[in-house]
Design an enzyme around this catalytic site. Structure first.
Site, short mmCIF file in Angstrom:
data_model
loop_
_atom_site.label_atom_id
_atom_site.label_comp_id
_atom_site.label_asym_id
_atom_site.label_seq_id
_atom_site.Cartn_x
_atom_site.Cartn_y
_atom_site.Cartn_z
N ASP A 226 0.81 -1.22 0.00
CA ASP A 226 0.00 0.00 0.00
C ASP A 226 0.85 1.28 0.00
O ASP A 226 1.85 1.37 0.72
CB ASP A 226 -0.85 -0.03 1.29
CG ASP A 226 -1.80 1.13 1.41
OD1 ASP A 226 -2.84 1.11 0.74
OD2 ASP A 226 -1.50 2.06 2.19
N GLU A 300 1.45 -0.53 -5.01
CA GLU A 300 0.41 0.46 -5.33
C GLU A 300 1.02 1.84 -5.40
O GLU A 300 1.28 2.47 -4.36
CB GLU A 300 -0.69 0.45 -4.25
CG GLU A 300 -1.86 1.32 -4.66
CD GLU A 300 -2.38 2.27 -3.60
OE1 GLU A 300 -3.47 2.83 -3.78
OE2 GLU A 300 -1.69 2.49 -2.58
C1 NOJ Z 1 -4.29 3.15 -0.56
C2 NOJ Z 1 -5.45 2.28 -0.22
O1 NOJ Z 1 -5.83 1.53 -1.34
C3 NOJ Z 1 -6.53 3.19 0.30
O2 NOJ Z 1 -7.76 2.54 0.42
C4 NOJ Z 1 -6.05 3.77 1.61
O3 NOJ Z 1 -6.98 4.71 2.08
C5 NOJ Z 1 -4.69 4.45 1.47
N1 NOJ Z 1 -3.78 3.73 0.64
C6 NOJ Z 1 -4.04 4.62 2.81
O4 NOJ Z 1 -3.63 3.38 3.33
#
Ligand code: NOJ
Ligand code: MG
Length: 580
Positions: A226, A300
């Site tokens: 993430d 991500e």
């Molecule tokens: C990306 C995640 O996919 C999202 O849902 C989240 O709010 C943020 N990162 C913070 O962790």
């Protein structure tokens, strides 16, 4: 280097010739479909209105049936749910609304028996403010104090304490929160309840490595990681010991509280990030060396293509196998032309290192659903693109049946990104609840998601006709097209074959895959207009083509034969053709 040399020699010895790139045996992750499950919204086994692990376990056969080989679960760890699991209070425990560690182990066992790999979500950038680490930090425990990013406030002309600088949270407002106990501000790039970890502290690095080892040792097949590009902030020692302000982004369409108001040159995409990813990859490979299962890392990152491909790594520095490619989310939508689509696809293929696999993502729990962004008529066409392009396909739950965004009223809105707007009218543009509404299994109460009287988010309207059961029973449906595509994807042409593409005209995007004697051509008409297209613009394509798979509303039949120079294409039609 040496490993590669030894392997090359062995290859020559074993086969008498050096293998070509397209003959090398693929690893499990290279040709599979990753199916993303947002656990709160998939299946609720205990009737509390919230999806859970037992619910997921009970639906694994479905995942098998649609042809996905791996499941990525959004966070299942202990959390106060300020950001619905992306705020983790215990990285080593299962969140109680989702079940227990035993439930998770059962899920793993059942998945294994179906040959489905389970990938978890690693959230390294921050913890929850309710984590032991943060709680200890507040109590003055120095070890844990140093896990976080602290900074003195500034006293303004009225003698009032203000945040250290202008940094903004992704969810609006200052990224700094004052803590009385400490007399300082801590950094939170996301909600207040998500204090950022300090990756300049080797203890934090080691702690996160242990989290990785803990889950991978259980047999988990990898991690989606993430918010990776937020890991590091600029080194403040380079700025006299104070974090510098970020400059104005130039965007006049957003207000000063919005994250987009600033250009994040000091809080994102810092060079140290890539080395942290390469370091993690070593941990992944260390576990893989023990039990023989290659572990996959998916990162991500929404950033420039030049930065995204850095996550692959280079030379001895190996990074993620799947740096998510979000171009089909950010660069194209229902209004795009065939040329826009071609350019978006070619972008990742052009920038990625030659020897790495591309990947295709059209949705996730942070983005309006694919069927909503592209329009329901294009669902089959877009799934053709995701599943038949070279490399890894990623499906966000529901894309296989063309699930659309649900309507969530201001009163029912729970996503902090929506709530923090404090705007009962315009919250919809920021809220991520619409793409998180419950999965639609059948026409029963709550679409078969839950027996509860109230589900954590409302079920989208129209579920009586848009659901898995209806699509299974129908002779033709998005689901059936998806299954056919997932099957076809197993063919060598799609595993090993080459790729080229053409924007045939303004509306029709075409791509070709070929391997040895076989050639397939996929056509996606992005508009409500009929066309007749000439596929002989592709070099070496002449003669006849026959229909292998067609979108739900296609007027064609499987097996129909056309002259490649005059193929009729119906509005929004998606067709997979085989060159005869
Ligand atoms: C990306 C995640 O996919 C999202 O849902 C989240 O709010 C943020 N990162 C913070 O962790
Ligand atoms: Mg439940």
């Amino acid at each position: 280097m040496r490993g590669g040399f030894v392997l090359a020699v062995l290859t020559v010895l074993c086969h008498g010739h050096v293998l070509r790139q397209d003959e090398i045996e693929l690893e499990w992750w290279e040709s599979t479909i990753f199916y993303q499950i947002y656990p709160r919204s998939f299946a609720d086994s205990d009737g509390d209105g919230i999806g859970d692990l037992k619910g997921i376990t009970s639906k694994l056969e479905y995942i098998k049936e649609i042809g996905a080989g791996a499941v990525w679960l959004s966070p299942i760890f202990q959390s106060p749910m300020y950001d619905f699991g992306y705020d983790i209070s215990d990285f080593y425990a299962i969140h109680d609304e989702f079940g227990t560690m035993e439930d998770f182990e059962e899920l793993l066992t059942k998945a294994d028996s179906l040959d489905i790999k389970i990938v978890l979500d690693l959230v390294p950038n921050h913890t929850s403010n309710e984590s032991i680490w943060f709680q200890e930090a507040l109590k003055g425990n120095e070890k844990y104090y140093n896990y976080f990013v602290w900074e003195d406030g500034i006293i303004d002309e009225n003698g009032e304490m203000q945040p250290p600088n202008n940094w903004l949270s992704h969810f609006r407002g200052s990224a700094w929160e004052y803590k009385e106990e400490v007399g300082k501000y801590y950094l939170h790039q996301f909600v207040v309840g998500q204090p950022d970890l300090n990756y300049r502290n080797p203890d934090v690095v080691e702690e996160m490595n242990n989290v990785i080892r803990f889950w991978l040792d259980k047999g988990v097949a990898g991690f989606r990681v993430d918010a990776v590009n937020c890991l590091f902030e600029v080194d403040k020692d380079m700025f006299g010991g104070k974090y510098p302000d970020e400059p104005f982004s130039g965007r006049t369409d957003v207000d000063p509280e919005s994250h987009d108001y600033l250009s994040h040159i000091y809080t994102k995409d810092q060079n140290e990030t890539y080395y942290m990813v390469y370091q993690w990859r070593n941990v992944f490979d260390e576990i893989a060396a023990k039990d023989g299962l290659p572990r996959v890392m998916m990162t991500e990152v929404y950033a420039s293509i030049q930065d995204v491909v850095k996550y692959f790594g280079e030379g001895d520095q190996i990074g993620a196998q799947v740096p998510f490619n979000f171009d089909l989310i950010t660069d194209v939508d229902a209004s795009s032309s065939a040329a826009d689509m071609k350019r978006a696809i070619d972008k990742f293929l052009t920038y990625k290192p030659l020897e790495k696999k591309p990947n295709w993502v059209v949705g996730n729990h942070d983005q309006s659903r694919m069927a909503t962004r592209y329009g329901s008529s294009l669902v089959d066409g877009i799934n053709m693109i995701v599943l038949l392009l070279p490399g890894v396909g990623v499906t966000y739950m529901g894309e296989e049946i063309g699930l659309v965004d649900g309507y969530v009223s201001w009163e029912d809105t729970v996503d902090p990104s929506g709530c923090n707007t404090n705007d009962p009218i315009n919250y919809v543009t920021s809220s991520r609840d619409p793409e998180r509404t419950p999965f639609q299994w059948n026409a029963e109460k709550n679409a078969g998601f839950s027996t509860a009287d109230k589900t954590w988010l409302p079920v989208a309207e129209g579920y009586e006709t848009l659901n898995v059961e209806v699509q299974k029973a129908a002779e033709r449906s998005n689901l059936k097209v998806y299954q056919a595509l997932a099957d076809l994807r197993q063919d060598s042409v799609f595993r090993y074959g080459r790729y080229d593409s053409l924007a045939i005209n303004h509306d029709v995007f075409a791509f070709r895959r070929w391997y040895k004697a076989d050639t397939y051509i996929v056509l996606v008409n992005m508009r409500d207009m009929s066309h007749e297209v000439d596929l002989t613009y592709f070099e070496n394509v002449t003669g006849d083509v026959s229909v292998v798979i067609r979108s739900v509303h296609s007027p064609k039949s499987e097996g129909d034969v056309f002259d490649a120079s005059t193929v009729p294409v119906a509005p929004y039609e998606g067709i997979v053709l085989k060159l005869l």
